[in-house]
Design a protein around this motif. Sequence first.
Motif, short mmCIF file in Angstrom:
data_model
loop_
_atom_site.label_atom_id
_atom_site.label_comp_id
_atom_site.label_asym_id
_atom_site.label_seq_id
_atom_site.Cartn_x
_atom_site.Cartn_y
_atom_site.Cartn_z
N ASN A 74 -17.22 37.64 -43.30
CA ASN A 74 -16.26 38.75 -43.29
C ASN A 74 -14.98 38.34 -42.57
OD1 ASN A 74 -15.32 41.49 -43.64
ND2 ASN A 74 -15.83 41.82 -41.48
N SER A 75 -15.11 37.65 -41.47
CA SER A 75 -13.93 37.19 -40.72
C SER A 75 -13.12 36.20 -41.55
CB SER A 75 -14.36 36.55 -39.40
OG SER A 75 -14.98 37.51 -38.57
N VAL A 81 -7.05 37.03 -46.35
CA VAL A 81 -6.23 38.18 -46.78
C VAL A 81 -5.01 38.32 -45.89
CG1 VAL A 81 -6.18 40.70 -46.96
CG2 VAL A 81 -8.11 39.42 -47.91
N ASP A 82 -5.20 38.18 -44.58
CA ASP A 82 -4.07 38.30 -43.65
C ASP A 82 -3.08 37.14 -43.83
OD1 ASP A 82 -5.17 40.60 -42.66
OD2 ASP A 82 -5.99 39.67 -40.85
N ARG A 83 -3.57 35.99 -44.23
CA ARG A 83 -2.69 34.83 -44.46
C ARG A 83 -1.76 35.06 -45.64
NH1 ARG A 83 0.29 31.51 -46.14
NH2 ARG A 83 0.11 29.26 -46.11
N ILE A 84 -2.26 35.79 -46.64
CA ILE A 84 -1.47 36.04 -47.85
C ILE A 84 -0.27 36.92 -47.56
CG2 ILE A 84 -1.53 37.16 -50.12
CD1 ILE A 84 -4.45 36.14 -50.33
N GLY A 85 -0.45 37.93 -46.72
CA GLY A 85 0.68 38.80 -46.40
C GLY A 85 0.26 39.98 -45.56
N ALA A 95 -10.84 44.05 -50.49
CA ALA A 95 -11.55 42.85 -50.06
C ALA A 95 -12.06 43.00 -48.62
CB ALA A 95 -10.64 41.62 -50.17
N LYS A 96 -11.20 43.52 -47.75
CA LYS A 96 -11.61 43.72 -46.36
C LYS A 96 -12.72 44.77 -46.25
CE LYS A 96 -7.53 42.29 -43.80
NZ LYS A 96 -6.64 42.67 -42.71
N ASP A 97 -12.60 45.84 -47.00
CA ASP A 97 -13.63 46.89 -46.96
C ASP A 97 -14.97 46.39 -47.49
OD1 ASP A 97 -11.73 48.60 -45.94
OD2 ASP A 97 -11.41 49.70 -47.83
#
Length: 120
Positions: A74-75, A81-85, A95-97
């Motif tokens: 999950n991390s 995802v955070d790297r993308i934007g 995706a995070k959920d």
Amino acid sequence: MKPENKADFQRIIRATGYSMKGLKSAYINEAAFRQEVWLSLLLIPLGFILGDGVIEKILLVCSVLLVLAMELLNSAVEAVVDRIGSEYHELSGRAKDIGSAAVFMTMVMFGVTWILILFF
């Protein structure tokens, strides 16, 4: 010409180093993983003590380890995802959920395993 097979002992050592780097990074940067690690330091020995027979010990201990493994996955999803934007996007949120839901389902499995083994 066929490329050289790199499946040697040095590759295993490097892979172990990358894994340790990932564990350290997760511990430093992810509060949930830190909490689960500390809880596992209590639960894993308890699993060995409370399990009646090898199969029960395996189920109790491995259910704890599975929660840690799922939290790592999950991390990793969250980091990508955070790297993308940083702007909100429906797919990023989904995706995070879904990663969070996977951790939750693993925790449910952990709870069911411990309750069934210890109380029934």
